[in-house]
Design an enzyme around this catalytic site. Sequence first.
Site, PDB file in Angstrom:
ATOM      1  N   GLU A 105      -9.118  -1.947   0.024  1.00 59.38           N
ATOM      2  CA  GLU A 105      -9.057  -0.592   0.599  1.00 59.38           C
ATOM      3  C   GLU A 105     -10.463  -0.049   0.862  1.00 59.38           C
ATOM      4  O   GLU A 105     -10.719   0.566   1.896  1.00 59.38           O
ATOM      5  CB  GLU A 105      -8.287   0.337  -0.345  1.00 59.38           C
ATOM      6  N   GLU A 122      -0.751  -4.182  -5.182  1.00 58.32           N
ATOM      7  CA  GLU A 122      -0.260  -3.002  -5.909  1.00 58.32           C
ATOM      8  C   GLU A 122       1.233  -3.040  -6.202  1.00 58.32           C
ATOM      9  O   GLU A 122       1.680  -2.666  -7.294  1.00 58.32           O
ATOM     10  CB  GLU A 122      -0.596  -1.721  -5.140  1.00 58.32           C
TER      11      GLU A 122
END
Length: 689
Positions: free
Chosen positions: A112, A132
């Site tokens: 990210e 995640e």
Amino acid sequence: MEMNLHKNQSAVRTEVINHILLIEINNPPINAGSLAVRSGLRDAIAQLAGAPDLHAGVIIGGGATFMAGSDLREFGQPLQEPQLPSVIAAIEACSKPVVAALHGAALGGGLELALGCDARIALAGTVLGLPEVTLGIIPGAGGTQRLPRRAGLARSLQMVCSGERIKADEAKALRLLDQVVASDLQQHALALAASLTGRKCRIRDESPPTEDAALLAQAAQAALRAGKGRPAVLAAIEAVRDAARLPFDEALARERAVFQQLRVSTEAAALRHQFFAERDAVRLPADVKTPARQIRSVAIIGAGTMGTGIAIAALDAGLSVLLLEQDAAALQRGQERVVAHYQSRVAQGKLQASAAASNEARLQASTDWSALAQADLVIEAVFEEMAVKLEVFRKIDAHARAGAVLATNTSYLDVNAIASATQRPQDVLGLHFFSPANVMKLLEVVRGAQTAPDVLATGMAVGKLLRKMPVLCGNAFGFIGNRIYNAYRKQCEFMLEDGAWPEDVDRALEAFGFAMGPFTVADLSGLDIAWRMRRAATATRDPRERYVAILDGLCEQGRLGRKAGAGYYSYTDGKKSPVSDATVRQLIGAASDKRGIRRAALAAEAIQRRALLAMVNEAALLLADGVAQRASDIDVVLVQGYGFPRWQGGPVFWARQQDRAALEHELQQLALSAGHGFTVADLSPLLNA
Ligand code: NAI
């Protein structure tokens, strides 16, 4: 002095090179995005923004990797500022370009962060991914919004929902990377940053993805199926779709809100618990922390179900394998099974023909025991009978080279007794694989009374080498897994007598998350193995113990499970009947009558609690006996080897979520209904560890 040292060890280091600010992350071992790292990055970006003579920045990882995730220990508590979205916002708000230079892994928050920069360059071999969802959350720092703007909606959905890791080459093809270089990452990154001077290339400014609705629906359905409909998967699908239907900032805010909500869920806590439990499981106790013996070649005795599976696992890991059998026909069958496995992998396009050929070339087969002398490790996987095992270990002792590690794959037998058949019990241990041995991750490494520390260390190292999850166990009946599973199955049999039908029990436990209920599992593996063991134990069984004879009754009628067309269920063309048939119900009803029980239906929740409590009680008993080193190892065993749902964390995690007084009260009731021989454990060590 100490203060200085602390400063020098700061998690982010900066250096100016030709008007470019090099920002290096130093948080070994994986450069996890901890608070210190995030603060360091924020300060470095402020430095870049504020210094007129700095033209651009490069973020790079010191050590082995760029950033392989966030610091999960922070996830159980309120997150402290600066949080990752603020760091990325600062990079985007900075008027100067920032390049992410990746090596090792850019995972989760690491990816990210990279996607929040103006360009990305990676060393060949770097892996990228957003794992995640496997931790019960979704990416929370723009991953679901920036990824689709480059990789497209459908591919992003696959990546985010599965947690898949992709290699640098694919990432370049998906335009996630601008450059892939073979070496000199830092130099190339500095050059790229210099070439961008005066420009910003934020992914947030790119047009939102559009995609074929049918293709997207298909990807979403596949992701839901593969992810068993877990909440994080559902949320991830919606978040990725938002990239196409909401303004960037609105979608970003939504992603963050969902991330924060999932982060504090019990499911995410369970998955984090399992993550740490697996990491701890492979850690050896202090007294066996010693270098392992070197293993290059393995001899496997017995080329049956387990022997061939273990052979495949060893060949896949690059070892040389010798299969040894008592008769030539069995040997040939075993060898053919291994070769057929590789051929089918090649046919399915899952393995290169050259890799299959290399594996097959490392396989030898023999009925001549003198061939054993070449092996560094011998694994015995013959019939589960002590007399046979003793005979085999005497032969192993006669032929194996000095210093070879000698392992038994026994499920229940005493490893000390087996070791005593040799003149070198210090070299003997248990390596309990699970079926299919080339697929199942769990490996119980069993410590005998005389097993040498370096032999145990070797067992654990072999587990890692074979890409298994090795868990150290004491030498006690059923080790960790089978002992707990037996207590669970026994409790499920009690419930049959008390009023439940097999399908009630199976459905309740499947609803809890087990892939299959206990009676479906029993039918699948065949009832005859348990029947044989029960008969062998008749003489030593305490007659006052509650004993459910339903399984024996089924076997007496030839209902040995799926392979016989009938067991707890009946099977037509291999398809299981949804409910148990009249014969089975009659047998169960008669068992209830015999015990004087008036049958009463059991609610699904009651079934779940009884089954889980039986596991928890046995877990506490074996922890007290020292069969398990630590409570969390038990959760690893049940999740990795017995289909316990990972998102429930394991029996120990489950117990820790319950009201203690209620657990103890229900345990007393279980003890009453179980009658003689049921030991009620003290739950304290399990709940408090
Ligand atoms: P299997 O019956 O499929 O294979 C056993 C093989 O050993 C046969 O091919 C047989 O010819 C060979 N054998 C027997 N005596 C021998 C001797 N004296 N010398 C050389 N070879 C001999 O049995 P399976 O299922 O592979 O089980 C093997 C061991 O693994 C047992 O101890 C079992 O408890 C254990 N185990 C089995 C699991 C399973 O799910 N099947 C799971 C974990 C452990």
